[in-house]
Scaffold this active site. Structure first.
Site, PDB file in Angstrom:
ATOM      1  N   SER A 109      -9.834  -0.892   7.105  1.00  0.00           N
ATOM      2  CA  SER A 109      -9.268  -0.637   5.785  1.00  0.00           C
ATOM      3  C   SER A 109      -8.550  -1.813   5.150  1.00  0.00           C
ATOM      4  O   SER A 109      -8.198  -1.749   3.974  1.00  0.00           O
ATOM      5  CB  SER A 109      -8.327   0.572   5.846  1.00  0.00           C
ATOM      6  OG  SER A 109      -9.059   1.762   5.984  1.00  0.00           O
ATOM      7  N   SER A 126      -9.436   1.614   2.985  1.00  0.00           N
ATOM      8  CA  SER A 126      -8.647   2.433   2.091  1.00  0.00           C
ATOM      9  C   SER A 126      -7.596   1.639   1.316  1.00  0.00           C
ATOM     10  O   SER A 126      -6.950   2.163   0.414  1.00  0.00           O
ATOM     11  CB  SER A 126      -7.932   3.525   2.911  1.00  0.00           C
ATOM     12  OG  SER A 126      -7.057   2.963   3.881  1.00  0.00           O
ATOM     13  N   LYS A 155       0.856  -1.182   0.000  1.00  0.00           N
ATOM     14  CA  LYS A 155       0.000   0.000   0.000  1.00  0.00           C
ATOM     15  C   LYS A 155       0.897   1.238   0.000  1.00  0.00           C
ATOM     16  O   LYS A 155       1.943   1.248   0.660  1.00  0.00           O
ATOM     17  CB  LYS A 155      -0.891  -0.031   1.242  1.00  0.00           C
ATOM     18  CG  LYS A 155      -1.915   1.071   1.343  1.00  0.00           C
ATOM     19  CD  LYS A 155      -2.786   0.866   2.579  1.00  0.00           C
ATOM     20  CE  LYS A 155      -3.844   1.934   2.732  1.00  0.00           C
ATOM     21  NZ  LYS A 155      -4.705   1.700   3.924  1.00  0.00           N
TER      22      LYS A 155
END
Length: 424
Positions: free
Chosen positions: A149, A125, A48
């Site tokens: 997330s 996210s 990420k």
């Protein structure tokens, strides 16, 4: 017919790149080879884009940090490299990790791979990490989980995502959203791979092969005690998952009283927003125009949170953590939906004022750990998921329960049979 030959390495790489571009997975193709040997040798793991590797551009999905180059390597990334993993690509995320559907106007939004005709939300996210794994572009990925997330995108994309106990995996070198809630964890096809990754990330080899309790106990709640209404396919999947555990010989406890998850979710929302304001206040006051519209609205609301509200909700959090520990002491994990729906069409998403985190955020609030598991599909062929939530420190047990569920089901092994074309 003549036997079809496998694609050449060059052709396979071209196919992968075309698919990644169609799905808008990676914001940058950074690649770092790990040690020559180790428990993760041969693994490809995407990061990420809030996890630093020295020398990489790490923008955290925001114009605010355009061109930001990391000067150090996060411990989580270093441990993967030392274990032999190849870090392969930086994945799309919600701007500064503050959102649940996966949308990002600056970098573009990763596309859920389960619908070829309608662009659908990947979840947030850590949306790009979930898409990369679901499309089999990498074996695994790292995400971060402040309010769900990791689990929310894992659910919408039909993969497995594990949120460890707070503090179990070091977060240095990971851009924070709310430091009192942030966790780093693995996203993979199955719980076994999540366990192998956790053994490395937590520097605890015993997590690689977690053992089930002698008499596994799973708690289930009637839907009236759930924190939000769910789509019929989600309720059916949760009921079916309970049946899987029952058929596997586990004890199921029908619980008729539970914490007020909706209230815990609201408390967490206040403290997460206040934490984000503390982290970003200086940047926001100097460069508000560099924040995207959705994030700007969140920050303007966070700015209004009073010190009294923070103190009140902090005290409530401490009480909630103690109460959950006592309430959950009679079982090994709580079975719940991960999110209340399948992946919505991007055109229908109203990011402002809504969340997918009704079933996830409270778990961070009380200090638990949790795993999201693929558990079926709705009538449109979109993935449905359930989660197992355990008390803080029960990571090994929750991972073992996840593996037991997947030994009895094959939802996690399903691969998207339709993927968007490069022109989509």
């Amino acid at each position: 017919m003549p036997q079809q030959l496998p694609p050449t390495p060059a052709a396979a790489a071209a196919q992968r790149d075309a698919l990644a571009q169609a799905l808008k997975v990676f914001v940058r193709p950074a690649r770092h080879a790990g040690a020559a040997a180790g428990p993760l040798a041969g693994w490809t793991v995407a990061l990420k884009d809030n996890i630093d590797v020295a020398g990489d551009v790490v923008e955290v999905g925001t114009r605010l940090f355009a061109g930001r180059r990391a000067t150090t390597t996060a411990s989580a990334a270093r441990r993967l490299l030392d274990a032999g993993a190849t870090l392969d690509g930086r994945t799309q995320l919600v701007e500064l990790c503050f959102g649940s559907f996966g949308i990002n106007e600056y970098t573009g939004t990763a596309r859920n791979p389960w619908d070829a005709s309608t662009p659908r939300a990947p979840g947030g996210s850590s949306g790009g990490s979930a898409v990369a794994v679901a499309a089999r572009l990498v074996r695994a990925a790292l995400g971060s989980d402040t309010a769900g997330s990791i689990r929310m995108p894992a659910a919408l994309c039909g993969i497995t995502g594990f949120k460890p106990t707070f503090g179990r995996v070091p977060t240095d070198g990971v851009f924070p959203l709310a430091p009192g809630y942030d966790s780093v964890g693995p996203m993979a096809v199955d719980a076994a791979d999540c366990a192998a990754l956790m053994a490395v990330l937590a520097a605890d080899p015993s997590l690689a092969a977690p053992a089930l309790p002698a008499r596994p106990r799973i708690a289930v709640l009637p839907p009236r005690l759930w924190p939000a209404a769910v789509e019929p396919a989600v309720e059916e999947a949760a009921q079916a998952a309970a049946g899987v555990f029952r058929a596997s010989g586990f004890e199921l406890h029908e619980v008729d009283a539970a914490p007020d998850f909706a209230a815990l979710t609201q408390q967490a929302g206040v403290l997460i927003a206040a934490g984000a304001w503390s982290v970003l206040r200086e940047d926001f006051e100097r460069r508000e125009s560099d924040f995207g519209p959705a994030l700007r609205e969140r920050m303007l609301a966070a700015r209004l949170i009073t010190a009294e509200a923070v103190a009140e909700n902090t005290e409530a959090r401490a009480r909630a953590a103690r109460a959950f520990e006592a309430w959950a002491s009679g079982f090994d994990a709580l079975l719940l939906p991960t999110v209340g729906c399948t992946a919505p069409a991007l055109a229908d998403v109203q990011e402002r004022g809504t969340t997918l985190g009704h079933f996830t955020r409270w778990g961070n609030h009380v200090g638990g750990c949790a795993i999201s598991l693929p558990a079926g599909f709705d009538g449109r062929g979109l993935p449905v998921a359930v989660q197992l939530v355990g008390r803080g420190g029960s990571d090994a047990t929750v991972l073992a329960l996840g593996q037991a569920f997947q030994a009895a089901t094959d939802w996690h092994a399903r691969v998207p049979s339709f993927l968007p074309t490069t022109g989509a």
